[in-house]
Enzyme design. Structure first.
Site, short mmCIF file in Angstrom:
data_model
loop_
_atom_site.label_atom_id
_atom_site.label_comp_id
_atom_site.label_asym_id
_atom_site.label_seq_id
_atom_site.Cartn_x
_atom_site.Cartn_y
_atom_site.Cartn_z
N HIS A 313 23.85 -4.97 38.89
CA HIS A 313 25.05 -5.47 38.22
C HIS A 313 26.20 -4.52 38.50
O HIS A 313 25.99 -3.31 38.57
CB HIS A 313 24.81 -5.58 36.71
CG HIS A 313 25.79 -6.47 36.03
ND1 HIS A 313 27.02 -6.04 35.61
CD2 HIS A 313 25.74 -7.80 35.76
CE1 HIS A 313 27.67 -7.05 35.08
NE2 HIS A 313 26.93 -8.13 35.16
N ASP A 371 20.02 -12.94 34.65
CA ASP A 371 19.49 -14.06 35.43
C ASP A 371 18.03 -13.90 35.82
O ASP A 371 17.41 -14.84 36.31
CB ASP A 371 20.32 -14.26 36.71
CG ASP A 371 21.71 -14.75 36.37
OD1 ASP A 371 21.81 -15.55 35.43
OD2 ASP A 371 22.67 -14.33 37.02
N1 CMC Z 1 18.60 -5.97 45.72
C1 CMC Z 1 18.58 -4.95 46.62
N2 CMC Z 1 19.56 -4.03 46.74
C2 CMC Z 1 20.59 -4.14 45.91
C3 CMC Z 1 20.70 -5.17 44.94
C4 CMC Z 1 19.63 -6.10 44.87
N3 CMC Z 1 19.67 -7.10 43.98
N4 CMC Z 1 21.85 -5.05 44.25
C5 CMC Z 1 22.46 -3.98 44.77
N5 CMC Z 1 21.72 -3.42 45.76
C6 CMC Z 1 22.04 -2.20 46.51
C7 CMC Z 1 23.10 -2.45 47.56
O1 CMC Z 1 22.53 -2.80 48.81
C8 CMC Z 1 23.81 -1.13 47.59
O2 CMC Z 1 23.01 -0.21 48.31
P1 CMC Z 1 23.72 0.98 49.18
O3 CMC Z 1 24.44 1.82 48.18
O4 CMC Z 1 22.59 1.65 49.86
O5 CMC Z 1 24.65 0.27 50.13
C9 CMC Z 1 23.78 -0.66 46.12
O6 CMC Z 1 22.61 -1.28 45.59
C10 CMC Z 1 25.02 -1.08 45.32
O7 CMC Z 1 25.16 -2.50 45.44
P2 CMC Z 1 26.55 -3.24 45.60
O8 CMC Z 1 26.32 -4.59 46.21
O9 CMC Z 1 27.52 -2.34 46.30
O10 CMC Z 1 26.98 -3.37 44.09
P3 CMC Z 1 28.01 -4.38 43.48
O11 CMC Z 1 28.42 -3.82 42.19
O12 CMC Z 1 29.09 -4.70 44.46
O13 CMC Z 1 27.14 -5.72 43.31
C11 CMC Z 1 25.76 -7.41 42.43
C12 CMC Z 1 26.57 -6.15 42.13
C13 CMC Z 1 25.37 -8.10 41.12
C14 CMC Z 1 26.62 -8.41 43.24
C15 CMC Z 1 24.50 -7.02 43.23
O14 CMC Z 1 23.71 -6.11 42.47
C16 CMC Z 1 23.66 -8.22 43.65
O15 CMC Z 1 23.96 -8.83 44.68
N6 CMC Z 1 22.61 -8.58 42.86
C17 CMC Z 1 21.82 -9.76 43.15
C18 CMC Z 1 22.56 -10.98 42.66
C19 CMC Z 1 22.53 -11.10 41.15
O16 CMC Z 1 21.49 -10.98 40.52
N7 CMC Z 1 23.70 -11.40 40.57
C20 CMC Z 1 23.82 -11.66 39.13
C21 CMC Z 1 24.74 -10.74 38.44
S1 CMC Z 1 24.56 -10.87 36.66
C22 CMC Z 1 25.11 -12.42 36.26
C23 CMC Z 1 26.58 -12.53 36.29
O17 CMC Z 1 27.26 -11.80 35.55
O18 CMC Z 1 27.08 -13.40 37.01
#
Ligand code: CMC
Length: 434
Positions: A313, A371
């Site tokens: 998140h 989720d």
């Molecule tokens: N699985 C594997 N790796 C992950 C995941 C995941 N679900 N989420 C983040 N990472 C890794 C990412 O690859 C990155 O690694 P590195 O630092 O080595 O590059 C690090 O963790 C930080 O991730 P980010 O994508 O830069 O973080 P963000 O804050 O931009 O993204 C997120 C947050 C929710 C989009 C992401 O965690 C994600 O894609 N999660 C899966 C989708 C999901 O479950 N979304 C629902 C969010 S909660 C409901 C809502 O509020 O809508």
């Protein structure tokens, strides 16, 4: 907000004079540096793609402490609201700032109940869609179309119009979501029934048919009501910011909320519940718990493009408090429906166990989000996967409206207009073409 004694000083390495900026404090949470005069004083913008360090507005609705895993609606912890209130209490709270007393609750329930029916012509509008259309495509269209059907409440400068449109949106969302579902099944829409609760009415509109009586299952009703409470608001997330930005142009509330619905659809946001269940089903069909280790290797391999959906998140760097409540609801629903041995639940628990111990997830502070378990609950209730995000939209509508209303009443309210760091061609001439 309060002006802090502290100020922020920006200095430059080229010898230009340093500049002071005011710092404001909220009730809790990080202070903010007011950089509104930055461009005027320096000719420079700040650069913050993805709004990693930008407070786009002042708000008194929802507070998240991502490190603690805390979520408050109007100051009340989410777990207390989820265990002591129903969704109508929480909607009233989010809209008005305080929980309703008994008389206010009765009045609010009645007001919402008496706006649940939709204009009959909307059923004809619905029929223009393909039956296999994704419910979020249908919902985006239906909500946008409300501006055409309820034009008498689109004057945003009129407080009465704003109030009526808010109630219409909250009341009619369940009807529209159920209509989209019934349409996809080739079944007639079920009209709302006023002696049922908000959530009971939605359950009936989803699962009843005109040929027989229908009794709402209380376990299902309670579980969905909890899902609604947990999704009601989440401060300045992507869809809420979309509603604010869209609404900042002065457009009508139905158009602004339709924009929010469209944004929510994405797999990184509300679409994650659908993507998460698809991931679990795929894994179950391809080896189940035995193959979890292999799957986790893929998730950790950045070249695979695979993410553990329902994990991670932007704000929570601890267990999402909504995920805890959802896991509890999941156990209760599966037990009550005799589905304790549900293989997807077992699989989810195993994925969670491994992830919480794995350095990849620990170092990045990736925990289950709301989720991760909500899809299993909805599937157990009988809601098709493709409808999950529409249910999220239904619940989030109250948050979107409260945030939109708050924006319109903010004396600092302006049309949202971010700037950019331009890296395209400098000015050039078009060569003579003829
Ligand atoms: N699985 C594997 N790796 C992950 C995941 C995941 N679900 N989420 C983040 N990472 C890794 C990412 O690859 C990155 O690694 P590195 O630092 O080595 O590059 C690090 O963790 C930080 O991730 P980010 O994508 O830069 O973080 P963000 O804050 O931009 O993204 C997120 C947050 C929710 C989009 C992401 O965690 C994600 O894609 N999660 C899966 C989708 C999901 O479950 N979304 C629902 C969010 S909660 C409901 C809502 O509020 O809508």
């Amino acid at each position: 907000m309060h002006l802090s004694d502290k100020k922020a000083t920006l200095s430059f390495s080229d010898g230009s004079a340093p500049i002071d900026f005011p710092v404001y404090q909220g009730t809790v949470g990080p202070d903010v540096i007011d950089i509104r005069k930055l461009y005027g004083q320096t000719g420079m913008f700040t650069y913050d793609p993805g709004f990693m360090a930008t407070a786009a507005c002042e708000s008194a609705i929802t507070f998240i402490d991502g490190d603690k895993g805390q979520l408050l609606y109007r100051g009340y912890p989410i777990d207390q609201l989820a265990t002591n209130c129903d969704f109508m209490d929480v909607s009233y709270l989010i809209l008005n700032g305080d929980l309703p007393n008994a008389a206010q609750k009765t009045e609010f329930d009645s007001l919402v109940t008496h706006h649940t029916m939709v204009h009959e012509q909307l059923h004809f509008f619905l029929r223009g869609f393909r039956r296999d259309a994704h419910p979020m495509a249908v919902l985006t269209g239906l909500v946008g179309a409300m501006a055409a059907f309820y034009h008498d409440s689109t004057d945003i400068t009129n407080p009465r119009h704003r109030e009526v449109s808010a109630i219409r949106l909250i009341a009619k969302m369940p009807t529209l979501v159920a209509m989209a579902y019934k349409f996809s099944q080739g079944q007639p829409s079920i009209y709302p029934q006023n002696n049922l609760s908000y959530t009971g009415n939605f359950v009936r509109m989803m699962f009843a048919n005109p040929c027989e009586d229908y009794q709402v299952n209380e376990v299902v009703e309670r579980a969905l009501d909890r899902i609604f409470i947990l999704h009601a608001d989440h401060e300045q997330n992507a869809s809420t910011s979309t509603v604010r930005l869209c609404g900042s142009s002065g457009t009508n509330p139905f158009a602004a909320i339709a924009a929010g619905v469209a944004c929510l659809w994405g797999p990184a946001h509300g679409g994650a519940n659908e993507a998460c269940l698809q991931m679990l089903e795929h894994l179950q069909a391809n080896g189940g718990v035995e193959k979890v280790g292999e799957f986790m290797q893929q998730v950790k391999d950045k070249t695979s493009g695979v993410r553990l959906m329902g994990f991670g998140h932007r704000v929570y760097k601890n267990y999402d408090p909504r995920a805890k409540l959802m896991q509890q609801t999941c156990k209760e629903v599966l037990a009550a429906l005799g589905l304790e041995k549900d293989p997807l639940f077992k699989l989810a628990m195993e994925l969670e166990r491994i992830a919480l111990e794995d350095p990849y997830f620990v170092e990045r502070k990736l925990y289950p989000n709301v989720d991760f378990y909500s899809g299993i609950v909805q599937r157990a209730i009988g809601i098709p996967t493709s409808l999950f995000t529409a249910i999220f939209a239904l619940a989030r509508t109250v948050g979107w409206i409260a945030q939109w209303n708050e924006m319109l009443s903010d004396p600092d309210y302006k049309i949202g207009r971010p700037r950019q760091l331009y890296t395209g061609s400098a000015v050039r001439d078009v060569a003579k073409r003829r």
